[in-house]
Design an enzyme around this catalytic site. Structure first.
Site, PDB file in Angstrom:
ATOM      1  CB  CYS A  30     -20.110  -4.532  -5.443  1.00 48.86           C
ATOM      2  SG  CYS A  30     -18.559  -4.653  -4.540  1.00 48.86           S
ATOM      3  N   GLY A  38     -36.300  -3.080   0.832  1.00 47.03           N
ATOM      4  CA  GLY A  38     -36.026  -2.500   1.860  1.00 47.03           C
ATOM      5  C   GLY A  38     -35.793  -0.677   1.529  1.00 47.03           C
ATOM      6  CG  ASP A  88      -2.111   0.621   1.178  1.00 48.23           C
ATOM      7  OD1 ASP A  88      -3.351   0.385   1.253  1.00 48.23           O
ATOM      8  OD2 ASP A  88      -1.623   2.188   0.955  1.00 48.23           O
ATOM      9  CB  THR A 125     -12.023   0.780 -10.034  1.00 46.97           C
ATOM     10  OG1 THR A 125     -13.085  -0.271  -9.644  1.00 46.97           O
ATOM     11  CG2 THR A 125     -10.998  -0.143 -10.804  1.00 46.97           C
ATOM     12  CE  LYS A 154      -5.963   0.055   4.150  1.00 52.20           C
ATOM     13  NZ  LYS A 154      -6.455   0.513   3.088  1.00 52.20           N
ATOM     14  CE  LYS A 186     -23.713  -7.313   4.078  1.00 55.09           C
ATOM     15  NZ  LYS A 186     -23.321  -8.390   2.509  1.00 55.09           N
ATOM     16  CG  LEU A 227     -36.841 -12.041  -4.176  1.00 52.82           C
ATOM     17  CD1 LEU A 227     -37.764 -13.626  -4.574  1.00 52.82           C
ATOM     18  CD2 LEU A 227     -37.264 -11.569  -5.007  1.00 52.82           C
ATOM     19  NE  ARG A 283     -17.061   1.413  -0.450  1.00 58.76           N
ATOM     20  CZ  ARG A 283     -16.107   0.455  -0.188  1.00 58.76           C
ATOM     21  NH1 ARG A 283     -14.815   1.455  -1.728  1.00 58.76           N
ATOM     22  NH2 ARG A 283     -15.449  -0.598   0.509  1.00 58.76           N
ATOM     23  CG  ASN A 306     -21.947  -7.352  -8.100  1.00 69.26           C
ATOM     24  OD1 ASN A 306     -22.132  -7.842  -8.088  1.00 69.26           O
ATOM     25  ND2 ASN A 306     -21.107  -6.202  -8.200  1.00 69.26           N
TER      26      ASN A 306
END
Length: 441
Positions: A263, A256, A30, A86, A35, A324, A253, A331, A211
């Site tokens: 992602c 929410g 890195d 990315t 870090k 989540k 399914l 993000r 995705n």
């Protein structure tokens, strides 16, 4: 095998740690000295259950190390993984390949023998060929191949996903590269996990297609939920009935406040942009993006309606702000749309999240952070569940009702029921895709 992992973000760190647990010699690289120092002290910069223990185990075994020296890490490596960010390029929706191409150029300069340069980052179709050209241009004498090895890790369950994957996808151009990749994943092959070898372009496309499909599935049930609210159907029952169909399945399914995370938002936008660039519009994906944004805004209306049509001066307790549970990732979380709207409307917002504060303090200005749900709901005018952390699934609802000034709840993850809310004494309750009570529309 010796492996160099370029990038210690979510994907790079989890992958590097897990590869070392396979028995490989892994050096994670890195550019951020702070870090690297943090990792060398045994501190994990992200929240992922079990990662700290697994990292410590492999560092102690001498199989895992961290450095800022890319050249030293690549020297003698049989595989060099690119696992840098990315992000969505501002203004046009493209995946920004700046970090990927910069890593490729540095790797080219550092190669000392044959190696497979593996793109682990999620990149548009054709990127691995660009990486190959960039490396060859920077070092015409380099002996290397490229491979595409997209990740399919769920935040909060990443180690299990890596160690027990549904499949491993490897895109290569020749048998020499395929042999190296097979050796890397040999521990999974020996346990009969599917290793799928494809061409470069198909491997790159699989990641985006998977995705986008999952994002579509989430958005579909959220749109059905909106219709359920108008017709009297219960979306949890509808989801169950759909999920029992083997052709559909029950995963993704759950209605929410819309999808978020590192992602789905980025990858759906990149896929839509790829379609536009190739004169083949991804109309379903474009619609999914649009509908998902509308779903988040619809959640704001739910909270405002719950509060009698305005939130100015109201104390609102928000339970969960990460996109989540079991992650600290903020993000594109629905909370980044919903909470600022409430603050902007004059609400006094209190937030409780087991892991969200580290990122959330900068992203959600104007809110007050609490460690305890019961303290956060003291004299509150509304409680809103945004993330289904286990800590929020078995709350003493009667205790919360007694503490609140106006006991009303917006359960935007459907973890409780009307029956639960009524029994506890809530005057009004709203959820997603189910009938409200006590709310004047």
């Amino acid at each position: 095998m010796k492996i160099a992992m370029i990038g210690t973000g979510y994907v790079g760190l989890v992958s590097g740690v897990c590869f070392s647990d396979f028995g490989h010699d892994v050096v994670c690289v890195d550019k951020d000295p702070k870090k690297v120092e943090m990792l060398e002290r045994g501190e994990v910069p992200i929240y992922e259950p079990g990662l700290d223990d697994l990292m410590a185990k492999n560092v102690a075994a001498g199989r895992l190390s961290f450095t800022g020296d890319l050249k030293a890490a690549v020297d003698g490596a049989e595989a060099v993984f690119i696992a840098v960010g990315t992000p969505t390029r501002r203004g046009d929706g493209h995946a920004d390949l700046t970090y990927v191409m910069a890593a490729a150029a540095e790797i080219a300069d550092a190669l000392t023998g044959y190696a497979v340069i593996v793109t682990k980052s999620t990149v548009p179709v054709g990127t691995n060929r660009q990486v190959k050209q960039a490396v060859h241009k920077a070092n015409p004498e380099a002996d290397f191949d490229v491979a595409s090895n997209p990740e399919f890790l769920r935040e909060g369950a990443a180690i299990d996903d890596f160690m027990r994957p549904d499949r491993v996808v490897v895109g290569v151009q020749n048998d020499r590269a395929a042999d190296v990749m097979n050796q890397i994943y040999r521990p999974l092959y020996l346990r009969d996990f599917p290793i799928m070898t494809t061409d470069l372009e198909s491997a790159e496309m699989i990641k985006y297609a998977a995705n986008a499909f999952l994002a579509t599935k989430i958005t579909f049930i959220n749109e059905i939920a909106a219709l359920c609210e108008r017709t009297g159907a219960d979306v949890k029952t509808v989801s169950q009935g759909m999920g029992l169909d083997g052709r559909i399945g029950n995963k993704f399914l759950h209605a929410g406040p819309g999808y978020g995370g590192s992602c789905f938002p980025k990858d759906t936008q990149a896929l839509a942009r790829m379609g536009q660039d190739h004169s083949m519009p991804m109309q379903l994906t474009e619609t999914v993006i649009k509908v998902n944004d509308e779903i988040k805004r619809r959640m704001i209306d739910k909270v405002v309606d719950l509060c009698g049509g305005k939130v100015n001066g109201k104390i609102i307790a928000i339970l969960g702000v990460t996109f989540k549970p079991n992650t600290d990732d903020m993000r594109d979380s629905p909370s980044l749309t919903i909470v600022p709207a409430l603050v902007g409307g004059g609400a006094k917002v209190r937030v409780v999240d087991p892991q969200g504060r580290r990122e959330g303090e900068a992203l959600l200005p104007g809110v007050n952070w609490f460690e305890d749900v019961y303290k956060a709901t003291q004299n509150a005018d509304a409680v809103v569940i945004l993330t289904e952390w286990n800590e929020f699934r078995a709350l003493d609802l009667k205790r919360i009702v007694k503490r609140m000034a106006t006991p009303v709840m917006a359960d935007l993850r459907n973890i409780y029921s009307q029956k639960d809310a009524k029994r506890a004494g809530f005057l009004a309750y709203t959820s997603v895709g189910r009938e409200d009570y006590g709310i004047d529309h």
